[in-house]
Design a protein around this motif. Sequence first.
Motif, mmCIF file in Angstrom:
data_model
loop_
_atom_site.group_PDB
_atom_site.id
_atom_site.type_symbol
_atom_site.label_atom_id
_atom_site.label_comp_id
_atom_site.label_asym_id
_atom_site.label_seq_id
_atom_site.Cartn_x
_atom_site.Cartn_y
_atom_site.Cartn_z
ATOM 1 N N GLU A 9 23.365 33.424 54.483
ATOM 2 C CA GLU A 9 24.022 34.676 54.147
ATOM 3 C C GLU A 9 24.389 35.452 55.401
ATOM 4 O O GLU A 9 25.469 36.035 55.512
ATOM 5 N N SER A 36 22.937 31.972 48.149
ATOM 6 C CA SER A 36 23.813 33.113 48.435
ATOM 7 C C SER A 36 25.260 32.792 48.102
ATOM 8 O O SER A 36 26.073 33.675 47.919
ATOM 9 N N LYS A 86 46.707 41.652 49.847
ATOM 10 C CA LYS A 86 45.832 42.043 50.946
ATOM 11 C C LYS A 86 46.563 42.965 51.905
ATOM 12 O O LYS A 86 47.799 42.967 51.954
ATOM 13 N N ALA A 87 45.796 43.732 52.647
ATOM 14 C CA ALA A 87 46.391 44.638 53.628
ATOM 15 C C ALA A 87 46.741 43.848 54.885
ATOM 16 O O ALA A 87 46.270 42.728 55.081
ATOM 17 N N ARG A 96 33.001 34.676 45.647
ATOM 18 C CA ARG A 96 34.178 34.604 44.800
ATOM 19 C C ARG A 96 35.009 33.388 45.193
ATOM 20 O O ARG A 96 34.837 32.825 46.268
ATOM 21 N N ALA A 128 26.201 31.328 45.360
ATOM 22 C CA ALA A 128 26.397 31.391 43.916
ATOM 23 C C ALA A 128 27.216 32.612 43.529
ATOM 24 O O ALA A 128 27.819 32.661 42.473
ATOM 25 N N LYS A 129 27.209 33.616 44.379
ATOM 26 C CA LYS A 129 27.940 34.851 44.065
ATOM 27 C C LYS A 129 29.253 34.952 44.821
ATOM 28 O O LYS A 129 29.962 35.936 44.692
ATOM 29 N N VAL A 148 27.812 39.081 39.819
ATOM 30 C CA VAL A 148 27.881 37.901 38.956
ATOM 31 C C VAL A 148 27.599 36.670 39.802
ATOM 32 O O VAL A 148 28.238 36.473 40.825
ATOM 33 N N ALA A 149 26.646 35.876 39.362
ATOM 34 C CA ALA A 149 26.379 34.628 40.069
ATOM 35 C C ALA A 149 26.651 33.478 39.108
ATOM 36 O O ALA A 149 26.446 33.605 37.906
ATOM 37 N N TYR A 150 27.177 32.383 39.645
ATOM 38 C CA TYR A 150 27.468 31.226 38.809
ATOM 39 C C TYR A 150 26.493 30.109 39.151
ATOM 40 O O TYR A 150 26.297 29.781 40.325
ATOM 41 N N ARG A 151 25.847 29.556 38.125
ATOM 42 C CA ARG A 151 24.864 28.475 38.304
ATOM 43 C C ARG A 151 25.355 27.249 37.552
ATOM 44 O O ARG A 151 26.092 27.371 36.574
ATOM 45 N N GLY A 209 19.990 35.962 44.153
ATOM 46 C CA GLY A 209 20.709 35.533 45.343
ATOM 47 C C GLY A 209 20.539 36.299 46.630
ATOM 48 O O GLY A 209 19.713 35.974 47.453
ATOM 49 N N LEU A 210 21.346 37.312 46.859
ATOM 50 C CA LEU A 210 21.442 37.927 48.170
ATOM 51 C C LEU A 210 20.124 38.554 48.607
ATOM 52 O O LEU A 210 19.389 39.117 47.801
ATOM 53 N N ARG A 255 36.345 41.332 45.177
ATOM 54 C CA ARG A 255 36.996 41.750 43.939
ATOM 55 C C ARG A 255 36.484 40.975 42.732
ATOM 56 O O ARG A 255 36.212 39.790 42.839
ATOM 57 N N ASN A 279 44.853 47.712 47.060
ATOM 58 C CA ASN A 279 44.886 46.323 46.580
ATOM 59 C C ASN A 279 43.646 45.917 45.790
ATOM 60 O O ASN A 279 43.443 44.742 45.503
ATOM 61 N N PRO A 335 29.941 42.035 51.267
ATOM 62 C CA PRO A 335 29.660 41.743 49.850
ATOM 63 C C PRO A 335 30.113 42.868 48.914
ATOM 64 O O PRO A 335 30.410 42.642 47.754
ATOM 65 N N TRP A 351 32.818 39.445 56.416
ATOM 66 C CA TRP A 351 32.694 39.387 54.962
ATOM 67 C C TRP A 351 31.803 40.541 54.541
ATOM 68 O O TRP A 351 30.724 40.728 55.104
#
Lengths: 309, 637
Positions: A301, A149, A182-183, A154, A151-152, B100-103, B87-88, A171, B429, A167, A165
Amino acid sequence: MTSTAQKSMSSDTLTHLQRLEAESIHIMREVVATAENPVMLYSVGKDSACMLHLAKKAFYPAPPPFPLLHVDTTWKFQDMYALREKAAADAGMELLVYQNPEAVEKGINPFDHGSLHTDMWKTDGLKQALTKYGFDVAFGGARRDEEKSRAKERILSFRSASHRWDPKQQRPELWKLYNTRKAKGESIRAFPLSNWTELDIWQYIHLENIDIVPLYYAAPRPVVDRGGMLIMVDDARMPLLEGEVPMMRSVRFRTLGCYPLTGAVESEAATLPEVIQEMLLTTTSERQGRAIDHDQSASMEKKKQEGYF
Amino acid sequence: MSGSDQSYITDTLIAEDIDAYLHKHQHKTMLRFITCGSVDDGKSTLIGRLLYDSKMIFEDQLANLESDSRAHGTQGQGIDFALLVDGLAAEREQGITIDVAYRFFATDKRKFIVADTPGHEQYTRNMVTGASTADLAVILVDARQGILTQTRRHSYLVNLLGIKNIVLAVNKMDLVGYSQERFYEIVKEYAHFAEQLGIKSFLPIPISGLAGDNIVTRSENTPWYQGPTLLGHLEDAPINATQMQDAPFRMAVQWVNRPNLDFRGFAGQIGSGTIAKGDAIRVLPSGKTSRVKSIVTYDGQLDRAMAGQSITLTFEDEVDCSRGDVITVADAPCEVADQFEATLVWMDEAEMLPGRPYLLKIGTQTMTATVTEPKYEVNVNTLEHLTSQTLAVNAIGVVNISTDRAIPFEAYAQNPDLGGFILIDRMTNATVAAGMVHFALRRSQNIHWQAVDIDRTAHAAIKGQQARVVWFTGLSGSGKSTIANIVEKKLHALGKHTFLLDGDNVRHGLNRDLGFTDADRVENIRRVGEVAKLMSDAGLIVLTAFISPFRAERRMVREMMETGEFMEVHVNTPLEVAEARDVKGLYKKARAGNLKNFTGIDSPYEQPENAEMTVNTVELTAEDAAEQVVAAILAGL
């Protein structure tokens, strides 16, 4: 510059560790340049050690312009507490230690309280500390290779005023342009080690001679076998089951957390190259030593949505 | 050498000589690539296979994988590699990836970072994000399906983001009997499309992610294929950062490091080129120059540094330089401009609003920018140019952008570091768009700010005065020119250096092309303002006598000048008095309808609200009024 010099220059290529280092430094500088009140979460583990080392590089010759925050559970290994003080002093940084007062009062511990231990000390403790000091950005040492989980995740992860958090609200991160706006009330978790793997971390520690907790190296230590996990008896608070006698085994730890929740592996690897060697030839992944994600593979997750790193 | 042989040798090296292994791996390079394909092209399976074959999967993960394969898998009792990378939890159940997932995986030569992006049509945004950091793209095609609409879309995006290294991986070759004819049929079709897009080259490889053909080891099933395996190619492909080293030096300043009064360093990551101690540099947009005194790092000072490194520079001279500035090699600076043509990829659910201010982040600086209506929107499936008033989420279009200040930049195709930007919504933002600069618009292109050593203070000082812009405004016939003329004579007599700009001397030359419509009046004042500014830079006391009827333009001129230098003098003469004087006979003409757009008659005069001074020409003579103005000017000098 002569064209010959240029040509020979172009054949030089940064190594993967040099690129990772440069990227992490770039991230830290971007975040600090736009943050009001940043902090670095420091867990005393090997990833924290790397992150702290990178912070020293990013702002040299100035010391890193933020404090270190250790969200303490009172149940870490003794060796970790020792290194914590030394590392902060060496870096010339202020060290803040936070313990959830409610958990202190109720004497929350991993033996009697199960998952409440992590929830109260770590998840709630982190939220309380960030709120108390009004930090708007917290650097964390999480990596994308740790768990599916992540891997995605940011590099900059935005949390609501209640530290949740979502998902859907993350951004897109293009090129190396980080949108740090940020606000009011929102905060950012910044992960400068996102693109590092466990092997990268070890190689970097080796190359840079970074001080890490000795528990990562094998030594004879008193352990008990609890459901297949070797748990080290690090202090007198560890309640032994009937007939249970700590045995001296040559063990080391692949990750460090609260000692009653962290499984040791039997090992003879007493030097860093030997540890790396063992890691490369081993067949179980790093997180297996942590009791936290054994329930189900999506549990990390859930933890993240609740505000745990 | 085959992959399994390689991994055997690696294991032996690890076991027998870990120090040699570590030494070797410290010298690995890193390649970032993106995989793109449609929903069922087998992308996740391919990535899972690369992780599996490069031994990045541990036994406990494998056990998880095996149990997950039985629960959610699509391969019956076989291992479903796709489950390794999906993933999720929510999307795992839906069986699609939505982000987008990074491996990560590594071979003996390289570490790889894979951006895994979804094939779903509505997620252009994710693909662009993944492609923005990639050195190479693997475009997956199902051998049974051939080139689909989405293949075109992905190829267009990969090309748009400037990825030069493209692999066409024709997957599921096992399901078409490893047919050479089918493979070349697809390659031919793709080549035709690639040419349309302007893709110069691509490498086609016949593979099967599921069966492992031509991934790590050369497949016996495709004896007709002589090219490299996928992994073999990934290990040898060039890396962007290395290629940027031959470009001129550029570094965006992230942070000014001032630990004490004796040290002032400029920290950043080198975007292109190399820099050495002693090199002459230029700071943009100011244009100031100096030389590199030292290249500072935690590990000691460097003699030189190259693209990709994060460093801190100190200069020989005290030069103004702050976050957002770009340090370049002195003799090959980049352009500075405030208007651009660019391609935008819109990423937000709220559509683009032309004319609305957004924040634009490029390099290390953020400023306000407005976007015009799209010149056209691109249909990425057909490559047609469509007319459009806006851009919706996932739409791509070409627009003009205007920033609130001049910024150093380069065309994206030349240097993504100084040509790629994001737009940010000022309220939410959110990152709403990714942009790629094509070129500066003609008006602002190629105008470098030349830093001058003799500055405005020096100009004024040698004249023994301070620069001023004294702006007389009032109706035609109010007495502006008369008073301004007397003021100039008095100042001249006092030894002051002055210049009088009035309607007549300007309209006969500089503004000869302008008439008296509202738009022309605005442009007239803008030009006069710019000239007055240059003259004040030269240290002069500038007197201007223009009707300048609109408040907005007077404010604009005021804002162009240094604080405190602008002095607005309202020559306040009632219309009936001015009309009675009618020195030039203009009111009579206007009343007769022979003069259009005459201020006070059929065009408005907006009274000043905050003039520094008002002179009443009904009560005062011109001489007395001028005396008061001179006194006010001298009081401020």
